[in-house]
Design an enzyme around this catalytic site. Structure first.
Site, PDB file in Angstrom:
ATOM      1  N   ASP A 145       0.819  -1.218   0.000  1.00 35.65           N
ATOM      2  CA  ASP A 145       0.000   0.000   0.000  1.00 35.65           C
ATOM      3  C   ASP A 145       0.850   1.265   0.000  1.00 35.65           C
ATOM      4  OD1 ASP A 145       0.935  -0.418   2.568  1.00 35.65           O
ATOM      5  OD2 ASP A 145      -1.021  -0.726   3.472  1.00 35.65           O
ATOM      6  N   GLU A 178      -9.656  -1.843   5.441  1.00 37.09           N
ATOM      7  CA  GLU A 178     -10.269  -1.542   6.733  1.00 37.09           C
ATOM      8  C   GLU A 178     -11.531  -2.396   6.916  1.00 37.09           C
ATOM      9  OE1 GLU A 178      -8.726   0.174   8.813  1.00 37.09           O
ATOM     10  OE2 GLU A 178      -7.852   2.020   7.986  1.00 37.09           O
ATOM     11  N   HIS A 229      -7.284  -4.580  10.317  1.00 32.58           N
ATOM     12  CA  HIS A 229      -6.986  -4.302   8.903  1.00 32.58           C
ATOM     13  C   HIS A 229      -5.726  -5.029   8.454  1.00 32.58           C
ATOM     14  CE1 HIS A 229      -4.685  -0.360  10.054  1.00 32.58           C
ATOM     15  NE2 HIS A 229      -3.790  -1.184   9.550  1.00 32.58           N
ATOM     16  N   ASN A 259      -7.589  -2.809  14.477  1.00 39.66           N
ATOM     17  CA  ASN A 259      -8.988  -3.069  14.087  1.00 39.66           C
ATOM     18  C   ASN A 259      -9.087  -4.229  13.081  1.00 39.66           C
ATOM     19  OD1 ASN A 259      -7.946  -1.980  11.786  1.00 39.66           O
ATOM     20  ND2 ASN A 259      -9.398  -0.278  11.615  1.00 39.66           N
TER      21      ASN A 259
END
Ligand code: GLP
Length: 253
Positions: A77, A153, A148, A146
């Site tokens: 990314d 996400e 990801h 979380n």
């Protein structure tokens, strides 16, 4: 240490005493791949977690001659709007922590371009480049608090591809530690999709510290669900989870 028979339902979970030992295990996996397949295609990750692994790979290059000259890399990314010279861009991170210190051909190192004018077109091209390179042989992943993976996400589809995404508030807050303030963290990023990641032949997830324990537990023990993107790794046949004791502390295993 637990190891998986790939025919069983048990995930392949390696628990090491601390983060340094876990990083060494992952670096050894990467080195084995490079030695057995000098032209391998590696999937690389950013974040605080892989830094020690990269340091160990640099050491192996400098002291043991680990040869990256034929290796190709694709990163997961990049922030939209940050160019290669921006100190918080992932291109800059990769140069600083690995690429500038090994004998890799820069033209074989790939990250999404956060400054591309046609971001969606660029994302499609990135997918194409991975295919043309023969696919990713070994993908390194971290995990967000979380759940990801890369910048997929919660809510990301299990078959998502490389695309532009909005970052979750929690991710912006966590990553603010690398920027002067949370306001400076880009709100969007280009990321490989979950579907893209699941096409890697082998995946190693590295997670360290008790702060990741619940995210790791949900990834391994809860049903695969878009609320926790890392849980989609359960659908891949060859994932190794490399944890320190803190990150493993909530597992029932
Ligand atoms: C970042 C990256 C992820 C990384 C994760 C965890 O936002 N996009 O690829 O796995 O967050 O980062 P860290 O290792 O710093 O906890």
């Amino acid at each position: 240490m637990m190891s998986r028979d790939l025919r069983s339902d048990q995930p392949d979970v390696i628990v090491r005493s601390d983060a340094t030992a876990a990083a060494k295990f992952v670096a050894d996996r990467f080195a084995e791949t490079i030695r057995s397949l000098p032209q391998c295609v590696l999937g690389l990750a950013t974040g605080g977690t892989p830094i020690e692994t990269y340091r160990e790979l640099i050491r192996m290059h400098q002291e043991e001659g680990l040869d990256f000259s034929a290796v190709t890399t694709f990163n997961l990314d990049e922030y939209v709007g940050l160019g290669p010279d921006h100190p918080q861009s992932y291109r800059h991170f990769m140069r600083q922590h690995l690429l500038d210190h090994i004998n890799i051909d820069p033209s074989r190192t790939h990250l999404p371009d956060g400054l591309a004018t046609d971001l969606q077109g660029h994302a499609a091209e990135y997918e194409q480049q991975i295919v043309e390179a023969g696919g990713i042989d070994l993908q390194l992943l971290g995990i967000g608090h979380n759940g990801h993976i890369a910048f997929n996400e919660p809510g990301a589809a299990g078959d998502s591809r490389t695309r532009v995404v909005q970052l979750a508030e929690q991710t912006i807050e966590k990553n603010a530690r690398f920027f002067a303030s949370a306001d400076e963290v880009p709100r969007t990023a280009l990321t490989m999709g979950i579907g893209t990641i699941l096409e890697a032949k082998r995946i190693v997830m590295l997670a360290t510290g008790a702060g990741k324990a619940e995210a790791v537990r949900r990834a391994l023990e809860d049903p695969a669900d878009a609320d926790h993107p890392a849980s989609f790794l359960q659908t891949h046949a060859n994932v190794t989870y490399v944890l320190d004791q803190g990150a493993a502390s909530r597992l029932r295993l």
